[in-house]
Design a protein around this motif. Structure first.
Motif, PDB file in Angstrom:
ATOM      1  N   SER A 111       0.847  -1.196   0.000  1.00  0.00           N
ATOM      2  CA  SER A 111       0.000   0.000   0.000  1.00  0.00           C
ATOM      3  C   SER A 111       0.881   1.243   0.000  1.00  0.00           C
ATOM      4  O   SER A 111       1.864   1.333   0.746  1.00  0.00           O
ATOM      5  CB  SER A 111      -0.934   0.002   1.211  1.00  0.00           C
ATOM      6  N   LEU A 112       0.499   2.189  -0.845  1.00  0.00           N
ATOM      7  CA  LEU A 112       1.331   3.372  -1.068  1.00  0.00           C
ATOM      8  C   LEU A 112       0.447   4.559  -1.415  1.00  0.00           C
ATOM      9  O   LEU A 112      -0.546   4.415  -2.131  1.00  0.00           O
ATOM     10  CB  LEU A 112       2.315   3.113  -2.210  1.00  0.00           C
ATOM     11  N   VAL A 113       0.822   5.730  -0.933  1.00  0.00           N
ATOM     12  CA  VAL A 113       0.221   6.985  -1.372  1.00  0.00           C
ATOM     13  C   VAL A 113       1.127   7.574  -2.441  1.00  0.00           C
ATOM     14  O   VAL A 113       2.338   7.689  -2.240  1.00  0.00           O
ATOM     15  CB  VAL A 113       0.068   7.974  -0.202  1.00  0.00           C
ATOM     16  N   HIS A 114       0.538   7.927  -3.581  1.00  0.00           N
ATOM     17  CA  HIS A 114       1.338   8.500  -4.665  1.00  0.00           C
ATOM     18  C   HIS A 114       1.868   9.870  -4.238  1.00  0.00           C
ATOM     19  O   HIS A 114       3.063  10.057  -4.063  1.00  0.00           O
ATOM     20  CB  HIS A 114       0.487   8.600  -5.930  1.00  0.00           C
ATOM     21  N   ALA A 115       0.978  10.837  -4.083  1.00  0.00           N
ATOM     22  CA  ALA A 115       1.365  12.173  -3.633  1.00  0.00           C
ATOM     23  C   ALA A 115       0.629  12.483  -2.345  1.00  0.00           C
ATOM     24  O   ALA A 115      -0.570  12.254  -2.241  1.00  0.00           O
ATOM     25  CB  ALA A 115       1.036  13.223  -4.695  1.00  0.00           C
ATOM     26  N   GLU A 116       1.356  12.996  -1.375  1.00  0.00           N
ATOM     27  CA  GLU A 116       0.768  13.393  -0.093  1.00  0.00           C
ATOM     28  C   GLU A 116       0.615  14.915  -0.099  1.00  0.00           C
ATOM     29  O   GLU A 116       1.578  15.644   0.131  1.00  0.00           O
ATOM     30  CB  GLU A 116       1.665  12.969   1.074  1.00  0.00           C
ATOM     31  N   ALA A 117      -0.588  15.394  -0.373  1.00  0.00           N
ATOM     32  CA  ALA A 117      -0.810  16.838  -0.347  1.00  0.00           C
ATOM     33  C   ALA A 117      -0.532  17.398   1.052  1.00  0.00           C
ATOM     34  O   ALA A 117      -0.132  18.555   1.198  1.00  0.00           O
ATOM     35  CB  ALA A 117      -2.236  17.161  -0.773  1.00  0.00           C
ATOM     36  N   ALA A 118      -0.736  16.580   2.074  1.00  0.00           N
ATOM     37  CA  ALA A 118      -0.548  17.045   3.449  1.00  0.00           C
ATOM     38  C   ALA A 118       0.910  17.327   3.775  1.00  0.00           C
ATOM     39  O   ALA A 118       1.206  18.164   4.641  1.00  0.00           O
ATOM     40  CB  ALA A 118      -1.098  16.011   4.423  1.00  0.00           C
ATOM     41  N   THR A 119       1.822  16.634   3.112  1.00  0.00           N
ATOM     42  CA  THR A 119       3.241  16.836   3.394  1.00  0.00           C
ATOM     43  C   THR A 119       4.016  17.354   2.182  1.00  0.00           C
ATOM     44  O   THR A 119       5.167  17.766   2.312  1.00  0.00           O
ATOM     45  CB  THR A 119       3.889  15.515   3.867  1.00  0.00           C
ATOM     46  N   GLY A 120       3.396  17.323   1.001  1.00  0.00           N
ATOM     47  CA  GLY A 120       4.006  17.922  -0.174  1.00  0.00           C
ATOM     48  C   GLY A 120       4.998  17.052  -0.900  1.00  0.00           C
ATOM     49  O   GLY A 120       5.749  17.537  -1.752  1.00  0.00           O
ATOM     50  N   ASN A 121       5.008  15.736  -0.602  1.00  0.00           N
ATOM     51  CA  ASN A 121       5.947  14.862  -1.311  1.00  0.00           C
ATOM     52  C   ASN A 121       5.208  13.974  -2.315  1.00  0.00           C
ATOM     53  O   ASN A 121       3.994  13.823  -2.262  1.00  0.00           O
ATOM     54  CB  ASN A 121       6.762  14.010  -0.326  1.00  0.00           C
ATOM     55  N   THR A 122       5.966  13.398  -3.237  1.00  0.00           N
ATOM     56  CA  THR A 122       5.409  12.456  -4.199  1.00  0.00           C
ATOM     57  C   THR A 122       6.382  11.301  -4.371  1.00  0.00           C
ATOM     58  O   THR A 122       7.599  11.484  -4.259  1.00  0.00           O
ATOM     59  CB  THR A 122       5.113  13.134  -5.552  1.00  0.00           C
ATOM     60  N   ASN A 123       5.835  10.121  -4.591  1.00  0.00           N
ATOM     61  CA  ASN A 123       6.659   8.909  -4.644  1.00  0.00           C
ATOM     62  C   ASN A 123       6.782   8.382  -6.064  1.00  0.00           C
ATOM     63  O   ASN A 123       5.841   8.497  -6.857  1.00  0.00           O
ATOM     64  CB  ASN A 123       6.036   7.848  -3.731  1.00  0.00           C
ATOM     65  N   PRO A 124       7.916   7.775  -6.414  1.00  0.00           N
ATOM     66  CA  PRO A 124       8.175   7.300  -7.783  1.00  0.00           C
ATOM     67  C   PRO A 124       7.446   5.977  -8.055  1.00  0.00           C
ATOM     68  O   PRO A 124       8.039   4.898  -8.004  1.00  0.00           O
ATOM     69  CB  PRO A 124       9.696   7.137  -7.814  1.00  0.00           C
ATOM     70  N   VAL A 125       6.169   6.063  -8.377  1.00  0.00           N
ATOM     71  CA  VAL A 125       5.333   4.874  -8.469  1.00  0.00           C
ATOM     72  C   VAL A 125       5.770   3.955  -9.598  1.00  0.00           C
ATOM     73  O   VAL A 125       5.721   2.723  -9.471  1.00  0.00           O
ATOM     74  CB  VAL A 125       3.849   5.266  -8.622  1.00  0.00           C
ATOM     75  N   ALA A 126       6.180   4.514 -10.731  1.00  0.00           N
ATOM     76  CA  ALA A 126       6.575   3.664 -11.859  1.00  0.00           C
ATOM     77  C   ALA A 126       7.724   2.740 -11.457  1.00  0.00           C
ATOM     78  O   ALA A 126       7.697   1.529 -11.743  1.00  0.00           O
ATOM     79  CB  ALA A 126       6.971   4.527 -13.052  1.00  0.00           C
ATOM     80  N   GLU A 127       8.732   3.273 -10.781  1.00  0.00           N
ATOM     81  CA  GLU A 127       9.881   2.466 -10.362  1.00  0.00           C
ATOM     82  C   GLU A 127       9.479   1.465  -9.281  1.00  0.00           C
ATOM     83  O   GLU A 127       9.917   0.304  -9.288  1.00  0.00           O
ATOM     84  CB  GLU A 127      10.992   3.381  -9.857  1.00  0.00           C
ATOM     85  N   ILE A 128       8.658   1.912  -8.348  1.00  0.00           N
ATOM     86  CA  ILE A 128       8.197   1.018  -7.285  1.00  0.00           C
ATOM     87  C   ILE A 128       7.356  -0.110  -7.861  1.00  0.00           C
ATOM     88  O   ILE A 128       7.459  -1.270  -7.446  1.00  0.00           O
ATOM     89  CB  ILE A 128       7.411   1.821  -6.225  1.00  0.00           C
TER      90      ILE A 128
END
Length: 367
Positions: A111-128
């Motif tokens: 389970s993963l959040v792509h972009a967290e608007a609450a913290t302002g980060n985004t995760n590299p989903v394609a690579e993951i």
């Protein structure tokens, strides 16, 4: 009395299905798409409770508050959960996911959040996604904040359960949401004796009564106004072009980040690296001695419509969010937000340079 929102003819099953098809085009997916009649927490929770159970071993990635929520739901469902937490000012990496699998090869759900608007980060989903595919685990993704601001491609990335909401970058309604579901995710749900049935959380009920029945008759009365708003939202994105909408969000994020640095006063990006920063919202760390919620209150006193908010919970003292998404993904929204924050900082005796901030925003907007 008459009113354009009242006494509407019933929303037909054909039109409901056509709106689902619009969501599928937005996500470029051939998976089944369900539009769920509630805010995105409905399919987010429903998918976990349907696909996870006592036999599930889950890797739950925490890059913000929603990841913490998903871990709680997974534990409630009876899953064995391994949390992978990273600092909120950064993003998780595919290498960290690979290491988690090496330590716990029995993991079968991620389970993963792509972009967290609450913290302002985004995760590299394609690579993951590549790592998750290699291991054969089911991949669950919260793309509520990212959709419309950056690519969301469930099929290309191997995402089995992808939840979106329209209320952020899409500039649409909050009262309906959607989920794309792969065949193997349906199989996992069908094999789970604890999956919700005869319940508003039940995705399997929707599948049997709606998808398997050929989408000919709606199981219950839809949220009509929200469905019409979602339809209009999808049409607007298709008309403008998804690439154009995403480019506008990218420019807003670059401009907010550059403008905040140039403004001074001790403001600095909360997410350290630009590559880890989400295009949907920019988070800023306030200087020592300042209180983020106070600065935001002062800024909003000048213009309550500014897309500014203090961080939630413990972050209310140290973080400011510039929510430049949807209709606020504009140069003016960024300029006006930074100008108001600059005035609030100046009131506290901190040195700021509004002219430099304006120039930085203009230059970044042209990138």
């Amino acid at each position: 009395m008459t009113h354009p929102f009242l006494d509407l003819p019933p929303l037909t099953a054909e039109r409901f299905a056509a709106i689902e098809d619009g969501v599928a085009r937005l996500l470029d997916t051939r998976q089944d798409v369900l539009i769920t009649q509630g805010e995105a927490l409905l399919p987010l929770e429903g998918a976990i409770r349907a696909a996870a159970g006592p036999g599930t071993v889950a890797l739950n990635v925490i890059t913000g508050p929603y990841g913490q929520t998903f871990g709680n739901w997974l534990r409630d469902a009876g899953a064995t959960v391994h949390d992978l937490s990273v600092p909120f000012h950064t993003a998780v990496t595919a290498g960290q996911i690979r290491e988690a699998f090496a330590e716990h090869p029995e993991i079968d759900f991620v389970s993963l959040v792509h972009a967290e608007a609450a913290t302002g980060n985004t995760n590299p989903v394609a690579e993951i996604g590549e790592v998750v595919r290699e291991r054969g685990a089911l991949f669950y993704l919260d793309a509520v904040a990212s959709v419309g601001a950056e690519p969301v491609l469930p099929d290309a990335w191997g995402v089995d359960l992808c939840v979106i909401g329209a209320q952020k970058a899409m500039g649409g309604p909050a009262g309906v949401s959607a989920i794309s579901v792969s065949e193997r995710a349906w199989d996992r749900m069908a094999a789970n004796p604890n999956a919700p049935r005869r319940s508003y959380l039940s995705l399997l009920d929707w599948k049997e009564r709606w998808i398997d029945a050929g989408r000919k008759a709606l199981p219950h009365a839809p949220a009509q106004l929200e469905m019409l708003a979602l339809e209009a939202c999808l049409e607007r994105i298709e008309s403008a072009g998804l690439e154009s909408v995403m480019a506008r969000h990218r420019r807003a994020a670059l401009a907010a980040r550059a403008g905040a640095v140039a403004l001074g006063g001790g403001l600095e990006p909360y997410v350290y690296e630009e590559r880890d920063a989400a295009p949907v919202a920019t988070t800023l760390r306030v200087p020592s001695g300042a209180v983020a919620s106070d600065l935001v209150a002062r800024a909003l006193a000048t213009d309550p419509a500014l897309p500014l908010a203090a961080g939630g919970g413990a972050l209310a003292r140290e973080m400011i969010r510039v929510n430049h998404y949807g209709p606020d993904a504009t140069r003016d929204a960024v300029q006006n937000s930074l100008a108001a924050l600059g005035a609030a900082l100046a009131e506290q005796g901190l040195p700021v340079d509004p002219a430099a901030a304006r120039r930085a925003v203009e230059n970044a907007w042209r990138r």
